[in-house]
Design a protein around this motif. Structure first.
Motif, PDB file in Angstrom:
ATOM      1  N   PRO A  61      65.360  39.529  39.303  1.00 34.91           N
ATOM      2  CA  PRO A  61      65.702  40.468  38.226  1.00 34.91           C
ATOM      3  C   PRO A  61      65.989  39.836  36.865  1.00 34.91           C
ATOM      4  O   PRO A  61      66.004  40.556  35.854  1.00 34.91           O
ATOM      5  N   ILE A  62      66.220  38.525  36.802  1.00 35.56           N
ATOM      6  CA  ILE A  62      66.475  37.931  35.489  1.00 35.56           C
ATOM      7  C   ILE A  62      65.176  37.646  34.733  1.00 35.56           C
ATOM      8  O   ILE A  62      65.206  37.447  33.513  1.00 35.56           O
ATOM      9  N   PHE A  63      64.035  37.644  35.414  1.00 31.91           N
ATOM     10  CA  PHE A  63      62.805  37.180  34.776  1.00 31.91           C
ATOM     11  C   PHE A  63      62.279  38.109  33.685  1.00 31.91           C
ATOM     12  O   PHE A  63      61.797  37.617  32.656  1.00 31.91           O
ATOM     13  N   PRO A  64      62.328  39.444  33.829  1.00 32.99           N
ATOM     14  CA  PRO A  64      61.902  40.277  32.698  1.00 32.99           C
ATOM     15  C   PRO A  64      62.751  40.044  31.445  1.00 32.99           C
ATOM     16  O   PRO A  64      62.213  40.019  30.329  1.00 32.99           O
ATOM     17  N   ALA A  65      64.059  39.860  31.608  1.00 30.79           N
ATOM     18  CA  ALA A  65      64.917  39.584  30.454  1.00 30.79           C
ATOM     19  C   ALA A  65      64.618  38.208  29.863  1.00 30.79           C
ATOM     20  O   ALA A  65      64.586  38.033  28.634  1.00 30.79           O
ATOM     21  N   LEU A  66      64.407  37.223  30.714  1.00 32.94           N
ATOM     22  CA  LEU A  66      64.004  35.898  30.235  1.00 32.94           C
ATOM     23  C   LEU A  66      62.722  35.980  29.422  1.00 32.94           C
ATOM     24  O   LEU A  66      62.589  35.355  28.359  1.00 32.94           O
ATOM     25  N   ALA A  67      61.750  36.752  29.929  1.00 31.50           N
ATOM     26  CA  ALA A  67      60.473  36.872  29.225  1.00 31.50           C
ATOM     27  C   ALA A  67      60.643  37.536  27.872  1.00 31.50           C
ATOM     28  O   ALA A  67      60.003  37.137  26.882  1.00 31.50           O
ATOM     29  N   LEU A  68      61.499  38.539  27.784  1.00 30.46           N
ATOM     30  CA  LEU A  68      61.725  39.201  26.501  1.00 30.46           C
ATOM     31  C   LEU A  68      62.322  38.241  25.478  1.00 30.46           C
ATOM     32  O   LEU A  68      61.873  38.179  24.322  1.00 30.46           O
ATOM     33  N   LEU A  69      63.334  37.489  25.888  1.00 33.38           N
ATOM     34  CA  LEU A  69      63.923  36.525  24.956  1.00 33.38           C
ATOM     35  C   LEU A  69      62.936  35.409  24.645  1.00 33.38           C
ATOM     36  O   LEU A  69      62.895  34.894  23.517  1.00 33.38           O
ATOM     37  N   GLY A  70      62.129  35.036  25.632  1.00 37.01           N
ATOM     38  CA  GLY A  70      61.098  34.040  25.363  1.00 37.01           C
ATOM     39  C   GLY A  70      60.073  34.559  24.375  1.00 37.01           C
ATOM     40  O   GLY A  70      59.648  33.846  23.456  1.00 37.01           O
ATOM     41  N   GLY A  71      59.646  35.820  24.521  1.00 35.37           N
ATOM     42  CA  GLY A  71      58.702  36.405  23.575  1.00 35.37           C
ATOM     43  C   GLY A  71      59.251  36.477  22.175  1.00 35.37           C
ATOM     44  O   GLY A  71      58.507  36.352  21.190  1.00 35.37           O
ATOM     45  N   ARG A  72      60.557  36.678  22.067  1.00 34.72           N
ATOM     46  CA  ARG A  72      61.204  36.755  20.741  1.00 34.72           C
ATOM     47  C   ARG A  72      61.277  35.398  20.060  1.00 34.72           C
ATOM     48  O   ARG A  72      61.134  35.294  18.840  1.00 34.72           O
ATOM     49  N   HIS A  73      61.462  34.321  20.835  1.00 40.44           N
ATOM     50  CA  HIS A  73      61.801  33.038  20.215  1.00 40.44           C
ATOM     51  C   HIS A  73      60.863  31.885  20.532  1.00 40.44           C
ATOM     52  O   HIS A  73      60.851  30.886  19.804  1.00 40.44           O
ATOM     53  N   ILE A  74      60.078  31.978  21.598  1.00 39.89           N
ATOM     54  CA  ILE A  74      59.428  30.772  22.100  1.00 39.89           C
ATOM     55  C   ILE A  74      58.370  30.229  21.139  1.00 39.89           C
ATOM     56  O   ILE A  74      58.184  29.017  21.020  1.00 39.89           O
ATOM     57  N   ALA A  75      57.676  31.115  20.423  1.00 42.66           N
ATOM     58  CA  ALA A  75      56.656  30.640  19.487  1.00 42.66           C
ATOM     59  C   ALA A  75      57.265  30.056  18.225  1.00 42.66           C
ATOM     60  O   ALA A  75      56.563  29.420  17.433  1.00 42.66           O
ATOM     61  N   ALA A 114      44.984  22.201  26.981  1.00 44.23           N
ATOM     62  CA  ALA A 114      44.487  23.115  25.951  1.00 44.23           C
ATOM     63  C   ALA A 114      45.633  23.658  25.106  1.00 44.23           C
ATOM     64  O   ALA A 114      45.516  23.773  23.880  1.00 44.23           O
ATOM     65  N   ALA A 115      46.747  23.985  25.756  1.00 44.87           N
ATOM     66  CA  ALA A 115      47.912  24.470  25.009  1.00 44.87           C
ATOM     67  C   ALA A 115      48.442  23.398  24.070  1.00 44.87           C
ATOM     68  O   ALA A 115      48.870  23.695  22.936  1.00 44.87           O
ATOM     69  N   ALA A 116      48.414  22.139  24.500  1.00 44.59           N
ATOM     70  CA  ALA A 116      48.889  21.052  23.641  1.00 44.59           C
ATOM     71  C   ALA A 116      48.020  20.932  22.388  1.00 44.59           C
ATOM     72  O   ALA A 116      48.536  20.718  21.277  1.00 44.59           O
ATOM     73  N   VAL A 117      46.721  21.075  22.547  1.00 39.27           N
ATOM     74  CA  VAL A 117      45.818  21.032  21.385  1.00 39.27           C
ATOM     75  C   VAL A 117      46.143  22.167  20.420  1.00 39.27           C
ATOM     76  O   VAL A 117      46.190  21.984  19.192  1.00 39.27           O
ATOM     77  N   LEU A 118      46.399  23.346  20.952  1.00 33.96           N
ATOM     78  CA  LEU A 118      46.715  24.507  20.104  1.00 33.96           C
ATOM     79  C   LEU A 118      48.045  24.333  19.390  1.00 33.96           C
ATOM     80  O   LEU A 118      48.187  24.681  18.213  1.00 33.96           O
ATOM     81  N   VAL A 119      49.030  23.794  20.087  1.00 35.33           N
ATOM     82  CA  VAL A 119      50.330  23.545  19.447  1.00 35.33           C
ATOM     83  C   VAL A 119      50.174  22.513  18.339  1.00 35.33           C
ATOM     84  O   VAL A 119      50.747  22.651  17.249  1.00 35.33           O
ATOM     85  N   TRP A 120      49.405  21.486  18.607  1.00 35.25           N
ATOM     86  CA  TRP A 120      49.175  20.459  17.590  1.00 35.25           C
ATOM     87  C   TRP A 120      48.505  21.064  16.366  1.00 35.25           C
ATOM     88  O   TRP A 120      48.735  20.593  15.240  1.00 35.25           O
ATOM     89  N   SER A 121      47.709  22.118  16.588  1.00 32.58           N
ATOM     90  CA  SER A 121      47.022  22.789  15.481  1.00 32.58           C
ATOM     91  C   SER A 121      47.858  23.918  14.886  1.00 32.58           C
ATOM     92  O   SER A 121      47.323  24.759  14.153  1.00 32.58           O
ATOM     93  N   TYR A 122      49.143  23.965  15.238  1.00 33.50           N
ATOM     94  CA  TYR A 122      50.064  24.988  14.722  1.00 33.50           C
ATOM     95  C   TYR A 122      49.623  26.409  15.115  1.00 33.50           C
ATOM     96  O   TYR A 122      49.633  27.333  14.302  1.00 33.50           O
ATOM     97  N   ARG A 123      49.260  26.567  16.373  1.00 31.09           N
ATOM     98  CA  ARG A 123      48.894  27.890  16.889  1.00 31.09           C
ATOM     99  C   ARG A 123      49.691  28.161  18.170  1.00 31.09           C
ATOM    100  O   ARG A 123      49.140  28.294  19.268  1.00 31.09           O
ATOM    101  N   PRO A 124      51.013  28.249  18.057  1.00 24.44           N
ATOM    102  CA  PRO A 124      51.856  28.369  19.255  1.00 24.44           C
ATOM    103  C   PRO A 124      51.649  29.663  20.025  1.00 24.44           C
ATOM    104  O   PRO A 124      51.732  29.675  21.249  1.00 24.44           O
ATOM    105  N   ALA A 125      51.394  30.783  19.308  1.00 23.70           N
ATOM    106  CA  ALA A 125      51.220  32.050  20.017  1.00 23.70           C
ATOM    107  C   ALA A 125      49.981  32.005  20.915  1.00 23.70           C
ATOM    108  O   ALA A 125      50.007  32.481  22.051  1.00 23.70           O
ATOM    109  N   THR A 126      48.897  31.431  20.406  1.00 19.53           N
ATOM    110  CA  THR A 126      47.704  31.287  21.227  1.00 19.53           C
ATOM    111  C   THR A 126      47.947  30.306  22.371  1.00 19.53           C
ATOM    112  O   THR A 126      47.430  30.492  23.485  1.00 19.53           O
ATOM    113  N   ALA A 127      48.759  29.276  22.109  1.00 19.34           N
ATOM    114  CA  ALA A 127      49.102  28.323  23.170  1.00 19.34           C
ATOM    115  C   ALA A 127      49.841  29.025  24.307  1.00 19.34           C
ATOM    116  O   ALA A 127      49.609  28.723  25.486  1.00 19.34           O
TER     117      ALA A 127
END
Length: 552
Positions: A330-344, A405-418
């Motif tokens: 049950p904590i995972f949907p809340a974790l995902a919401l906070l991650g969506g708000r801040h992770i990028a 692939a995600a590392a390449v995108l982050v390096w290219s400043y595209r965190p949301a796509t990563a």
């Protein structure tokens, strides 16, 4: 690193991603045998509801089984009626509630913090290891998690709308809470209540209590939740004590269910279950905590409530005497919401450090995958484990490719796509790993055993289960078995209807001699012992654990 807007995908591509997610999420449900014990149990109970026509009293192997409420049993039984009795239909309810949970997380994040936050929340939730696994296994945990999410989502929006709209949202919350109780019991009330009290105490804010709509909400809650509990208690007077005392109080306070684990157990569950986001989500939680606002300000903070929901649920199950990995779901949907708000918004350095650790983990998995073959023995054959190793290597390879692939995108400043790329890799690797686990089905499931026996079996003859009970066998045989000197989790049901079992092997032997025709299933060592004792038996099916025999 900012960039919530950077790397956004078009609306058409977003729809394609959702369609692809649905295809992957639901497309593999029927490609694996049901596993013991949970999948066999929770498929058999609704099968028996249909077979007996009794949708009030749950029964397992024709014995009263009161450990959980009936909502998921009803949903699965309806699925069996519509789609037929199969592995796909048996797993449909957890898969459906899991998929709806992803949709709800994405919609909630979008309403609270904008489309990018919603899209990222959905991606994070769909690909978190524990969530993805539990969405594809037949247990009751995903239904509980989803309806709890409905409850706290309704509560969140009730705090932010005008009084009339807020009241409607609170009714949604009350309905979600009632369905959560019908999914797995009164633990739902404890978790929601603890989050509300914790938020009030820590934020010194009583305003949420003024928006609870207690009269209308409680009436709705009772209308949904109480009828089944009342009816099953009237039909079975022994139900209330077993369900409310034994299954809730004793389960929490004692180790009676033999599920005691160390206090740090759920830390390990989180670390593995939140992959591939484990460290990034911790950073997101810290950022959310830092932006919580001033206590006592009178302004409701969704972020802070979600934080307290996560921490309160984590703490509650950590102090429980009964611990299992799915309890943390049950904590995972809340974790995902906070991650969506801040992770990028996390720094490129933080992202690259996390991805570097994931790459090391992936390489280690690839390098050690062949070691699973060392488990070969009586249970798993070398061929089974070689097949599993091939699938696991594929899963690790897909995951590593996604990380790079995600590392390449982050390096290219595209965190949301990563995030999207890493999510795709995380979900696909999980699905591949689950498919690989089916290589062990001849040990972990009775599907092949039943398939061997059914062509040689006649309807209506006695069928005994000697000294053991294989949870998946009744579902595949489409019939119940008579227990012989084995109670296990059916002890309560056997105490209520003792005439339905044989308490001693010696009594079984006599009954076997008296039967003109009959069948029995037992473990291989028990079979060898009974044959040595001279009991007339003809083997008709065998797998790596069990033998089915007949007398004719």
């Amino acid at each position: 690193m900012s960039g919530q807007a950077s790397g956004q995908v078009s609306g058409r591509l977003m729809w394609l991603l959702w369609i692809a997610l649905a295809a992957v999420w639901f497309g593999t449900l029927g490609q694996r045998a049901l596993l013991r014990p949970d999948e066999g149990r929770y498929a058999e109970i609704p099968r028996e509801m249909i077979a007996t026509g009794d949708w009030l009293t749950p029964r397992l192997n024709d014995l009263k089984y009161f450990e959980k409420p009936a909502l998921q049993y009803w949903a699965t039984a309806i699925g069996f009626k519509i789609f037929g009795e199969s592995e796909w239909t048996a797993r449909l309810w957890p898969a459906l509630t899991g998929f709806l949970s992803i949709v709800l997380a994405g919609w909630t994040g979008q309403r609270l913090w904008g489309p990018p936050a919603g899209h990222l929340a959905a991606a994070i939730l769909a690909s978190s290891l524990l969530f993805a696994v539990m969405g594809h296994l037949l247990t009751l945990d995903m239904g509980l998690s989803f309806f709890l999410q409905v409850a706290w989502t309704g509560f969140l929006f009730a705090q932010q709308e005008d009084s009339r709209t807020g009241r409607r949202w609170m009714l949604v919350a009350w309905a979600g809470l009632a369905l959560a109780v019908l999914s797995k019991g009164i633990v739902a009330l404890v978790l929601i209540g603890a989050a509300l009290v914790g938020y009030t105490a820590l934020n010194r804010d009583l305003s949420p209590w003024k928006r609870l709509s207690p009269l209308a909400g409680l009436a709705l809650f009772l209308t949904i939740a109480v009828p089944w509990f009342a009816a099953v208690s009237l039909a079975n007077p022994e139900f209330p004590h077993f369900f409310f005392v034994h299954e809730h109080v004793e389960r929490f306070l004692t180790t009676a269910h033999r599920r005691d684990e160390p206090s740090w157990y759920f830390v390990a569950v989180y670390a593995l279950g939140a992959l591939p986001w484990s460290l990034l989500l911790l950073h997101a939680l810290a950022r959310a905590w830092g932006q919580r606002g001033q206590p006592g300000a009178g302004t409701f903070s969704p972020q802070r409530f979600l934080l307290l929901w996560i921490l309160g649920t984590f703490a509650f199950f950590s102090v429980s005497g009964s611990k299992m990995a799915p309890y943390l779901l049950p904590i995972f949907p809340a974790l995902a919401l906070l991650g969506g708000r801040h992770i990028a918004e996390l720094s490129r350095r933080t992202w690259l450090l996390h991805l570097g650790l994931l790459a090391v983990l992936s390489c280690a998995a690839l390098a050690s995958v062949d070691r699973v073959q060392e488990l070969a023995g009586e249970g798993y054959s070398l061929a089974m484990l070689q097949g599993l190793a091939t699938w696991l290597a594929g899963a690790a390879g897909v995951f590593l490719a996604g990380v790079l692939a995600a590392a390449v995108l982050v390096w290219s400043y595209r965190p949301a796509t990563a995030v999207t790329v890493l999510a795709v890799a995380g979900l696909l690797s999980t699905i591949i790993g689950l498919q690989g686990h089916d290589q062990l089905a001849s040990y972990n499931s009775a599907r092949s055993l039943a398939a061997q026996a059914l062509p040689r079996m006649k309807r209506g003859l006695p069928f005994y289960s000697v000294l053991s009970y294989e949870q998946t066998l009744p579902f595949y045989l489409k019939r119940t078995l008579t227990q012989v000197e084995n109670q296990n989790e059916m002890r309560f049901g056997l105490e209520q209807e003792p005439e339905k079992w044989i308490p001693a092997v010696e009594e079984f032997k006599q009954r076997w001699h008296d039967d003109r025709q009959a069948y029995a299933v037992m473990k291989i060592d028990a079979f060898e012992t009974l044959v040595a004792d001279g009991l007339p038996m003809t083997e008709i099916a065998r797998d790596r654990r069990y033998v089915i025999v007949e007398k004719n």
